[in-house]
Write an enzyme that holds these catalytic residues in place. Structure first.
Site, mmCIF file in Angstrom:
data_model
loop_
_atom_site.group_PDB
_atom_site.id
_atom_site.type_symbol
_atom_site.label_atom_id
_atom_site.label_comp_id
_atom_site.label_asym_id
_atom_site.label_seq_id
_atom_site.Cartn_x
_atom_site.Cartn_y
_atom_site.Cartn_z
ATOM 1 N N GLU A 217 49.066 41.835 42.276
ATOM 2 C CA GLU A 217 47.886 40.990 42.117
ATOM 3 C C GLU A 217 46.794 41.509 43.038
ATOM 4 O OE1 GLU A 217 46.316 36.361 42.460
ATOM 5 O OE2 GLU A 217 48.463 36.776 42.421
ATOM 6 N N ASP B 272 42.642 48.680 50.400
ATOM 7 C CA ASP B 272 42.062 49.078 49.122
ATOM 8 C C ASP B 272 43.155 49.267 48.074
ATOM 9 O OD1 ASP B 272 40.654 50.254 47.048
ATOM 10 O OD2 ASP B 272 39.565 51.652 48.330
ATOM 11 N N ASP C 234 34.996 40.307 41.647
ATOM 12 C CA ASP C 234 33.554 40.239 41.842
ATOM 13 C C ASP C 234 32.858 40.795 40.601
ATOM 14 O OD1 ASP C 234 30.888 40.522 42.689
ATOM 15 O OD2 ASP C 234 31.517 40.821 44.770
ATOM 16 N N LYS D 264 24.244 42.236 39.050
ATOM 17 C CA LYS D 264 23.047 43.057 38.896
ATOM 18 C C LYS D 264 23.396 44.388 38.243
ATOM 19 C CE LYS D 264 20.641 41.037 42.856
ATOM 20 N NZ LYS D 264 20.021 41.282 44.182
ATOM 21 N N ASP E 212 35.008 34.478 34.772
ATOM 22 C CA ASP E 212 34.115 33.458 34.229
ATOM 23 C C ASP E 212 32.702 34.009 34.044
ATOM 24 O OD1 ASP E 212 33.430 33.680 36.892
ATOM 25 O OD2 ASP E 212 32.990 31.542 37.147
ATOM 26 N N THR F 35 42.382 28.460 39.374
ATOM 27 C CA THR F 35 42.040 28.924 40.711
ATOM 28 C C THR F 35 40.764 28.245 41.188
ATOM 29 O OG1 THR F 35 40.611 30.738 39.990
ATOM 30 C CG2 THR F 35 42.987 31.187 40.081
ATOM 31 N N ARG F 36 40.486 28.389 42.477
ATOM 32 C CA ARG F 36 39.250 27.835 43.022
ATOM 33 C C ARG F 36 38.029 28.433 42.333
ATOM 34 N NH1 ARG F 36 39.296 27.183 49.579
ATOM 35 N NH2 ARG F 36 41.094 25.800 49.783
ATOM 36 N N PHE F 37 38.083 29.750 42.112
ATOM 37 C CA PHE F 37 36.967 30.416 41.462
ATOM 38 C C PHE F 37 36.774 29.880 40.051
ATOM 39 C CE2 PHE F 37 37.981 33.578 44.744
ATOM 40 C CZ PHE F 37 36.705 33.797 45.255
ATOM 41 N N GLU F 38 37.868 29.618 39.354
ATOM 42 C CA GLU F 38 37.772 29.103 37.998
ATOM 43 C C GLU F 38 37.177 27.701 37.991
ATOM 44 O OE1 GLU F 38 40.508 28.619 33.992
ATOM 45 O OE2 GLU F 38 41.395 29.331 35.863
#
Length: 255
Positions: free
Chosen positions: A86, A138, A161, A165, A197, A234-237
């Site tokens: 992951e 990394d 991420d 831009k 998203d 998830t939190r991001f979702e």
């Protein structure tokens, strides 16, 4: 931050690897007392540095998680249990939930966010999860130099991420070059599961995965997949849904 060497380092690969455009920004933000305590106590046991200097022995890395042969005091030999990588786990709540739901699956969870590393270690300890290892550094170096061919049964990339831009699109993780690199450690039939998203990034993911000869879409219509039950919110979702974003899942298999 951890001068006595009992926590993750700031730059594990150091200067012996090439300088290149990276898909992440290291974030060594404030670490809570609980996260710091977990890092100091558990990093030597469940953490590893992505330094590019060695190939990981996954059986050795997960030795604590291997059941012992009856009466022998020795592990049952090389494990055939699946290992899933992951990349980017945030604060680790979803990672811990999935590890708890699938105790036979070993999880290599990689991130560069120190508070998240500490939080995932804390969650794993509190929930008795011995099938999680936390990598610092990394993921490109891990894939390219530290994993044996065919050693992974799955790859998860949730809410990377999006670099919205246009001039930053080259920093997005899911690119043909990344898929080339991931193809070697992924065994045939390995599941590649991505989620985002950010609609333009979702379309790019679908394009590059569909166009790569090493991967095939699990969806008969060649499109996005419904969110599988195995992936928790998830939190991001949740943040994206609150903003009205549409979440896209992609499920591909290594040919």
């Amino acid at each position: 931050m951890f001068p006595d060497g009992d926590g993750p380092s700031a730059d594990p690969a150091g200067s012996h690897h090439e300088r290149r455009i990276r898909s992440f920004q290291p974030r060594r933000s404030r670490v809570t007392a609980g996260q710091r305590a977990a890092l100091r106590r558990l990093w030597p046991r469940w953490g590893f540095e992505i330094d590019g200097l060695r190939r990981l022995d996954l059986d050795e890395l997960f030795a604590e998680d291997e059941p012992e042969a009856s009466g022998s005091g020795q592990p049952n030999g090389p494990s055939e249990r699946p290992v899933v990588l992951e990349i980017g786990f945030g604060m680790g709540e979803a990672t811990a939930d999935m590890a708890a739901a699938e105790p036979e699956t070993r999880v290599l969870a990689v991130d560069v966010h120190t508070p998240g590393q500490g939080n995932l270690l804390r969650l794993a300890d509190e929930r008795g999860l011995t099938n999680v290892r936390v990598g610092n550094g990394d993921a490109i170096i891990l894939l390219r130099e530290m994993l044996a061919p065919g050693s992974l049964s799955g790859l998860r990339v949730y809410f990377p991420d999006p670099w919205p831009k246009k001039r930053h699109h080259k920093r997005r993780l899911i690119q043909p070059e990344f898929l080339d690199l991931a193809a070697e450690p992924l065994r045939s039939g390995a599941l590649v599961h991505c989620a985002t998203d950010w609609e333009p990034y979702a379309e790019q993911m679908l394009d590059v995965l569909s166009g790569h000869p090493a991967y095939e879409n699990t969806q008969p219509d060649g499109g996005f997949a419904p969110r599988p039950d195995v992936r928790p919110l998830t939190r991001f979702e949740e943040a994206g849904l609150t903003k009205g974003h549409k979440v896209r899942d992609l499920l591909f298999r290594r040919r």
